[in-house]
Motif scaffolding. Structure first.
Motif, PDB file in Angstrom:
ATOM      1  N   VAL A 199       0.819  -1.210   0.000  1.00 38.75           N
ATOM      2  CA  VAL A 199       0.000   0.000   0.000  1.00 38.75           C
ATOM      3  C   VAL A 199       0.851   1.257   0.000  1.00 38.75           C
ATOM      4  CG1 VAL A 199      -1.989  -1.112   1.078  1.00 38.75           C
ATOM      5  CG2 VAL A 199      -0.265  -0.021   2.516  1.00 38.75           C
ATOM      6  N   ALA A 200       2.085   1.158   0.506  1.00 35.20           N
ATOM      7  CA  ALA A 200       2.960   2.324   0.534  1.00 35.20           C
ATOM      8  C   ALA A 200       4.398   1.871   0.699  1.00 35.20           C
ATOM      9  CB  ALA A 200       2.585   3.275   1.663  1.00 35.20           C
ATOM     10  N   ILE A 201       5.319   2.663   0.169  1.00 35.34           N
ATOM     11  CA  ILE A 201       6.742   2.351   0.289  1.00 35.34           C
ATOM     12  C   ILE A 201       7.523   3.659   0.424  1.00 35.34           C
ATOM     13  CG2 ILE A 201       7.161   2.369  -2.200  1.00 35.34           C
ATOM     14  CD1 ILE A 201       9.034  -0.061  -1.745  1.00 35.34           C
ATOM     15  N   LEU A 209       6.610   0.133  -6.304  1.00 34.40           N
ATOM     16  CA  LEU A 209       5.886  -0.575  -5.262  1.00 34.40           C
ATOM     17  C   LEU A 209       6.263  -2.044  -5.391  1.00 34.40           C
ATOM     18  CD1 LEU A 209       2.211   0.746  -5.029  1.00 34.40           C
ATOM     19  CD2 LEU A 209       3.926   0.690  -3.216  1.00 34.40           C
ATOM     20  N   VAL A 210       7.040  -2.534  -4.444  1.00 34.80           N
ATOM     21  CA  VAL A 210       7.541  -3.897  -4.576  1.00 34.80           C
ATOM     22  C   VAL A 210       6.417  -4.908  -4.424  1.00 34.80           C
ATOM     23  CG1 VAL A 210       9.844  -3.277  -3.782  1.00 34.80           C
ATOM     24  CG2 VAL A 210       8.120  -4.008  -2.123  1.00 34.80           C
ATOM     25  N   GLN A 211       6.629  -6.078  -4.982  1.00 38.52           N
ATOM     26  CA  GLN A 211       5.665  -7.168  -4.822  1.00 38.52           C
ATOM     27  C   GLN A 211       6.118  -8.077  -3.685  1.00 38.52           C
ATOM     28  OE1 GLN A 211       5.190  -9.037  -8.637  1.00 38.52           O
ATOM     29  NE2 GLN A 211       4.072  -7.300  -9.482  1.00 38.52           N
ATOM     30  N   TYR A 234       2.545   5.108  -3.477  1.00 37.02           N
ATOM     31  CA  TYR A 234       1.344   4.600  -2.820  1.00 37.02           C
ATOM     32  C   TYR A 234       0.503   3.780  -3.778  1.00 37.02           C
ATOM     33  CZ  TYR A 234       2.487   8.080   0.713  1.00 37.02           C
ATOM     34  OH  TYR A 234       3.129   8.805   1.675  1.00 37.02           O
ATOM     35  N   GLY A 235      -0.222   2.822  -3.202  1.00 36.39           N
ATOM     36  CA  GLY A 235      -1.197   2.094  -3.983  1.00 36.39           C
ATOM     37  C   GLY A 235      -2.385   2.982  -4.288  1.00 36.39           C
ATOM     38  N   ASP A 236      -3.070   2.698  -5.385  1.00 36.94           N
ATOM     39  CA  ASP A 236      -4.171   3.550  -5.819  1.00 36.94           C
ATOM     40  C   ASP A 236      -5.277   3.652  -4.765  1.00 36.94           C
ATOM     41  OD1 ASP A 236      -3.978   2.532  -9.327  1.00 36.94           O
ATOM     42  OD2 ASP A 236      -2.909   4.089  -8.206  1.00 36.94           O
ATOM     43  N   LYS A 270      -4.127   6.333  -1.968  1.00 39.27           N
ATOM     44  CA  LYS A 270      -3.589   7.655  -2.320  1.00 39.27           C
ATOM     45  C   LYS A 270      -4.480   8.763  -1.767  1.00 39.27           C
ATOM     46  CE  LYS A 270      -1.066   6.524  -6.557  1.00 39.27           C
ATOM     47  NZ  LYS A 270      -1.065   6.600  -8.034  1.00 39.27           N
ATOM     48  N   GLY A 271      -3.840   9.750  -1.160  1.00 42.48           N
ATOM     49  CA  GLY A 271      -4.587  10.867  -0.590  1.00 42.48           C
ATOM     50  C   GLY A 271      -5.084  10.622   0.813  1.00 42.48           C
ATOM     51  N   ARG A 272      -5.015   9.368   1.288  1.00 37.21           N
ATOM     52  CA  ARG A 272      -5.501   9.049   2.636  1.00 37.21           C
ATOM     53  C   ARG A 272      -4.385   8.548   3.554  1.00 37.21           C
ATOM     54  NH1 ARG A 272      -8.867   4.992   3.328  1.00 37.21           N
ATOM     55  NH2 ARG A 272      -8.207   3.815   1.483  1.00 37.21           N
ATOM     56  N   PHE A 273      -3.440   7.815   3.003  1.00 36.07           N
ATOM     57  CA  PHE A 273      -2.341   7.252   3.790  1.00 36.07           C
ATOM     58  C   PHE A 273      -1.061   8.031   3.501  1.00 36.07           C
ATOM     59  CE2 PHE A 273      -3.893   2.559   4.266  1.00 36.07           C
ATOM     60  CZ  PHE A 273      -5.126   3.017   4.713  1.00 36.07           C
ATOM     61  N   THR A 274      -0.230   8.149   4.524  1.00 37.91           N
ATOM     62  CA  THR A 274       1.067   8.795   4.372  1.00 37.91           C
ATOM     63  C   THR A 274       2.127   7.941   5.054  1.00 37.91           C
ATOM     64  OG1 THR A 274       0.049  11.001   4.393  1.00 37.91           O
ATOM     65  CG2 THR A 274       2.417  10.872   4.774  1.00 37.91           C
ATOM     66  N   ILE A 275       3.167   7.610   4.308  1.00 38.46           N
ATOM     67  CA  ILE A 275       4.295   6.876   4.881  1.00 38.46           C
ATOM     68  C   ILE A 275       5.418   7.881   5.126  1.00 38.46           C
ATOM     69  CG2 ILE A 275       5.269   6.239   2.622  1.00 38.46           C
ATOM     70  CD1 ILE A 275       6.036   3.521   3.917  1.00 38.46           C
ATOM     71  N   SER A 276       6.075   7.745   6.250  1.00 41.59           N
ATOM     72  CA  SER A 276       7.137   8.688   6.595  1.00 41.59           C
ATOM     73  C   SER A 276       8.151   8.017   7.507  1.00 41.59           C
ATOM     74  CB  SER A 276       6.551   9.920   7.294  1.00 41.59           C
ATOM     75  OG  SER A 276       5.943   9.559   8.522  1.00 41.59           O
TER      76      SER A 276
END
Length: 123
Positions: free
Chosen positions: A46-48, A104-106, A57-59, A62-68
């Motif tokens: 979902v995010a990297i 986005l890795v698998q 980010y996964g579609d 997007k716009g809702r999750f933030t990775i930091s």
């Protein structure tokens, strides 16, 4: 020593927020990702975030999750999840390793996995 240790998660109602944390130790890596596994579905990223700071980010998030990454403790990565939806329900895994291409890795490309943490979003 466990290389990836997750915390956070839990049960919330739709529209609320949660934050997941992942502490990375004892490994060489150039990315940290969060995967979600829901029911019998395949585990999906979902995010990297790469060590350069580059993020993807996964579609569906997007716009809702933030990775930091924690600015002080570089070995801690967060996934801030806002406006959660019932379809975000699943077990979330912190993942890490080394890849050449920024993407986005698998799941089959992941070298290290955390133990997973449950997120449940009710309507």
């Amino acid at each position: 020593q466990v290389p990836l240790v997750e915390s956070g998660g839990g049960s919330v109602q739709a529209g609320n927020s949660l934050r997941l944390s992942c502490v990375v130790s004892g490994i060489t890596y150039n990315y940290v990702a969060w995967f979600r596994e829901a029911g019998e579905e395949e585990r999906e990223a979902v995010a990297i975030i790469y060590t350069s700071g580059f993020t993807l980010y996964g579609d569906s998030v997007k716009g809702r999750f933030t990775i930091s990454r924690d600015t002080a403790r570089k070995n801690t990565v967060y996934l801030q999840m806002n406006d959660l939806k019932p379809e975000d329900t699943g077990k979330y895994y912190c993942a890490s390793g080394f890849v050449v291409d920024r993407k986005l890795v698998q799941s089959q490309e992941v070298r290290y996995w955390g133990q997973g943490i449950q997120v449940t979003v009710s309507p």
